[in-house]
Design a protein around this motif. Sequence first.
Motif, PDB file in Angstrom:
ATOM      1  N   GLN A 269       0.831  -1.193   0.000  1.00  0.00           N
ATOM      2  CA  GLN A 269       0.000   0.000   0.000  1.00  0.00           C
ATOM      3  C   GLN A 269       0.871   1.250   0.000  1.00  0.00           C
ATOM      4  O   GLN A 269       2.000   1.228   0.490  1.00  0.00           O
ATOM      5  CB  GLN A 269      -0.929   0.045   1.223  1.00  0.00           C
ATOM      6  CG  GLN A 269      -2.096  -0.920   1.168  1.00  0.00           C
ATOM      7  CD  GLN A 269      -3.020  -0.745   2.346  1.00  0.00           C
ATOM      8  OE1 GLN A 269      -2.584  -0.456   3.455  1.00  0.00           O
ATOM      9  NE2 GLN A 269      -4.314  -0.916   2.125  1.00  0.00           N
ATOM     10  N   VAL A 270       0.324   2.317  -0.550  1.00  0.00           N
ATOM     11  CA  VAL A 270       0.939   3.646  -0.514  1.00  0.00           C
ATOM     12  C   VAL A 270      -0.022   4.573   0.215  1.00  0.00           C
ATOM     13  O   VAL A 270      -1.215   4.616  -0.110  1.00  0.00           O
ATOM     14  CB  VAL A 270       1.230   4.162  -1.931  1.00  0.00           C
ATOM     15  CG1 VAL A 270       1.631   5.628  -1.895  1.00  0.00           C
ATOM     16  CG2 VAL A 270       2.330   3.340  -2.583  1.00  0.00           C
TER      17      VAL A 270
ATOM     18  N   PHE B  15      -3.681   3.614  -0.934  1.00  0.00           N
ATOM     19  CA  PHE B  15      -3.886   2.972  -2.233  1.00  0.00           C
ATOM     20  C   PHE B  15      -3.119   1.646  -2.261  1.00  0.00           C
ATOM     21  O   PHE B  15      -1.963   1.582  -1.853  1.00  0.00           O
ATOM     22  CB  PHE B  15      -3.394   3.868  -3.374  1.00  0.00           C
ATOM     23  CG  PHE B  15      -4.151   5.159  -3.491  1.00  0.00           C
ATOM     24  CD1 PHE B  15      -5.299   5.237  -4.257  1.00  0.00           C
ATOM     25  CD2 PHE B  15      -3.710   6.298  -2.831  1.00  0.00           C
ATOM     26  CE1 PHE B  15      -6.004   6.427  -4.361  1.00  0.00           C
ATOM     27  CE2 PHE B  15      -4.395   7.489  -2.937  1.00  0.00           C
ATOM     28  CZ  PHE B  15      -5.548   7.559  -3.702  1.00  0.00           C
ATOM     29  N   ASN B  16      -3.786   0.619  -2.764  1.00  0.00           N
ATOM     30  CA  ASN B  16      -3.126  -0.667  -2.934  1.00  0.00           C
ATOM     31  C   ASN B  16      -2.144  -0.605  -4.094  1.00  0.00           C
ATOM     32  O   ASN B  16      -2.383   0.067  -5.104  1.00  0.00           O
ATOM     33  CB  ASN B  16      -4.159  -1.767  -3.180  1.00  0.00           C
ATOM     34  CG  ASN B  16      -4.991  -2.054  -1.956  1.00  0.00           C
ATOM     35  OD1 ASN B  16      -4.526  -2.659  -1.002  1.00  0.00           O
ATOM     36  ND2 ASN B  16      -6.236  -1.607  -1.975  1.00  0.00           N
ATOM     37  N   THR B  17      -1.046  -1.318  -3.966  1.00  0.00           N
ATOM     38  CA  THR B  17      -0.010  -1.341  -4.986  1.00  0.00           C
ATOM     39  C   THR B  17       0.466  -2.773  -5.215  1.00  0.00           C
ATOM     40  O   THR B  17       0.185  -3.678  -4.423  1.00  0.00           O
ATOM     41  CB  THR B  17       1.205  -0.479  -4.586  1.00  0.00           C
ATOM     42  OG1 THR B  17       1.776  -1.022  -3.378  1.00  0.00           O
ATOM     43  CG2 THR B  17       0.804   0.968  -4.366  1.00  0.00           C
TER      44      THR B  17
ATOM     45  N   TRP C 281       4.170  -4.566  -6.988  1.00  0.00           N
ATOM     46  CA  TRP C 281       5.392  -4.535  -7.792  1.00  0.00           C
ATOM     47  C   TRP C 281       5.683  -5.949  -8.268  1.00  0.00           C
ATOM     48  O   TRP C 281       5.703  -6.899  -7.476  1.00  0.00           O
ATOM     49  CB  TRP C 281       6.574  -4.004  -6.982  1.00  0.00           C
ATOM     50  CG  TRP C 281       7.865  -4.064  -7.747  1.00  0.00           C
ATOM     51  CD1 TRP C 281       8.210  -3.336  -8.854  1.00  0.00           C
ATOM     52  CD2 TRP C 281       8.970  -4.925  -7.495  1.00  0.00           C
ATOM     53  NE1 TRP C 281       9.465  -3.678  -9.293  1.00  0.00           N
ATOM     54  CE2 TRP C 281       9.953  -4.663  -8.476  1.00  0.00           C
ATOM     55  CE3 TRP C 281       9.235  -5.895  -6.524  1.00  0.00           C
ATOM     56  CZ2 TRP C 281      11.173  -5.330  -8.508  1.00  0.00           C
ATOM     57  CZ3 TRP C 281      10.448  -6.570  -6.566  1.00  0.00           C
ATOM     58  CH2 TRP C 281      11.398  -6.275  -7.544  1.00  0.00           C
TER      59      TRP C 281
ATOM     60  N   ARG D 146       2.307  -1.118 -10.168  1.00  0.00           N
ATOM     61  CA  ARG D 146       0.912  -0.778 -10.428  1.00  0.00           C
ATOM     62  C   ARG D 146       0.293  -0.169  -9.176  1.00  0.00           C
ATOM     63  O   ARG D 146       0.375  -0.731  -8.079  1.00  0.00           O
ATOM     64  CB  ARG D 146       0.143  -2.025 -10.860  1.00  0.00           C
ATOM     65  CG  ARG D 146      -1.287  -1.765 -11.292  1.00  0.00           C
ATOM     66  CD  ARG D 146      -1.796  -2.891 -12.156  1.00  0.00           C
ATOM     67  NE  ARG D 146      -1.254  -2.820 -13.512  1.00  0.00           N
ATOM     68  CZ  ARG D 146      -1.503  -3.732 -14.462  1.00  0.00           C
ATOM     69  NH1 ARG D 146      -2.268  -4.774 -14.193  1.00  0.00           N
ATOM     70  NH2 ARG D 146      -0.979  -3.595 -15.667  1.00  0.00           N
ATOM     71  N   LEU D 147      -0.349   1.004  -9.342  1.00  0.00           N
ATOM     72  CA  LEU D 147      -1.020   1.725  -8.268  1.00  0.00           C
ATOM     73  C   LEU D 147      -2.516   1.720  -8.551  1.00  0.00           C
ATOM     74  O   LEU D 147      -2.971   2.259  -9.557  1.00  0.00           O
ATOM     75  CB  LEU D 147      -0.504   3.173  -8.188  1.00  0.00           C
ATOM     76  CG  LEU D 147      -1.192   4.109  -7.203  1.00  0.00           C
ATOM     77  CD1 LEU D 147      -0.896   3.677  -5.776  1.00  0.00           C
ATOM     78  CD2 LEU D 147      -0.751   5.542  -7.427  1.00  0.00           C
ATOM     79  N   TYR D 148      -3.293   1.080  -7.634  1.00  0.00           N
ATOM     80  CA  TYR D 148      -4.730   0.939  -7.828  1.00  0.00           C
ATOM     81  C   TYR D 148      -5.436   2.188  -7.298  1.00  0.00           C
ATOM     82  O   TYR D 148      -5.578   2.373  -6.094  1.00  0.00           O
ATOM     83  CB  TYR D 148      -5.238  -0.309  -7.114  1.00  0.00           C
ATOM     84  CG  TYR D 148      -4.628  -1.577  -7.644  1.00  0.00           C
ATOM     85  CD1 TYR D 148      -5.200  -2.256  -8.720  1.00  0.00           C
ATOM     86  CD2 TYR D 148      -3.464  -2.100  -7.078  1.00  0.00           C
ATOM     87  CE1 TYR D 148      -4.635  -3.410  -9.213  1.00  0.00           C
ATOM     88  CE2 TYR D 148      -2.897  -3.258  -7.568  1.00  0.00           C
ATOM     89  CZ  TYR D 148      -3.482  -3.907  -8.636  1.00  0.00           C
ATOM     90  OH  TYR D 148      -2.914  -5.053  -9.121  1.00  0.00           O
TER      91      TYR D 148
ATOM     92  N   ALA E 241      -6.184   1.363 -12.560  1.00  0.00           N
ATOM     93  CA  ALA E 241      -4.853   1.359 -11.957  1.00  0.00           C
ATOM     94  C   ALA E 241      -3.889   2.144 -12.832  1.00  0.00           C
ATOM     95  O   ALA E 241      -4.027   2.200 -14.061  1.00  0.00           O
ATOM     96  CB  ALA E 241      -4.341  -0.064 -11.772  1.00  0.00           C
TER      97      ALA E 241
END
Length: 214
Positions: free
Chosen positions: A133-134, A142-144, A146, A172-174, A180
Amino acid sequence: MVNRIKAGLLVSSLLWLSPFVCAQQANSSTARIEPEIEQSQVTPAKLDSENVVLALRGGVIAIEDFGSSGLVALQLGYHINEDFYVNAEFAQAKAGLTSYERLSGAAAPLLTDSEREWRYYGAELGYVVLPGQVFLGRNWAFNTGWSIFAGGGNVDFAGDKVFAVKLGSQFRLYMTDWLALDLQVTDYVFETTILAESKTTHNLQLGLGLALYF
């Protein structure tokens, strides 16, 4: 004699009271201790369960010996499970001039305009290494994901068609449950004989795009 009678009565009284004392101690030892700290409410992330992904990406590719050019790529993917996914990709770019062509003032071009068209189509297998997450401030998370991937396909370039190995990494950043942001670094590796000798070329690409889940 009297002392013995008193001692007997004392022992009998203690034996009679012992079950009540033990029960009171047991009740006091099993009493619940309520925490004074108020627990916060956590809302779990809501992501669609769809496994099909359509991604459109634009970026820059450094075609070896031909400089950097703009690139557009279209991907259709399928998530096998939470860790593995497969993608089919079509990418297109247009090669620039070599250093020889620049020095000669393009008086003796090595390729025609149509031969400078660079196209790739192939497939790959990816693995999500670090899901996470970020956090943006205190209220936004936000879920991420790599991931790394490897695959292969064909490259049409300079009037020739060759096999290419594709290696890379993706972040990828959802942003929502169906959209995304996609950042990708890729290396297309293939053999070429354009400059009169056979050699292995590395063509690095950096792209940014959007991925739609449906």
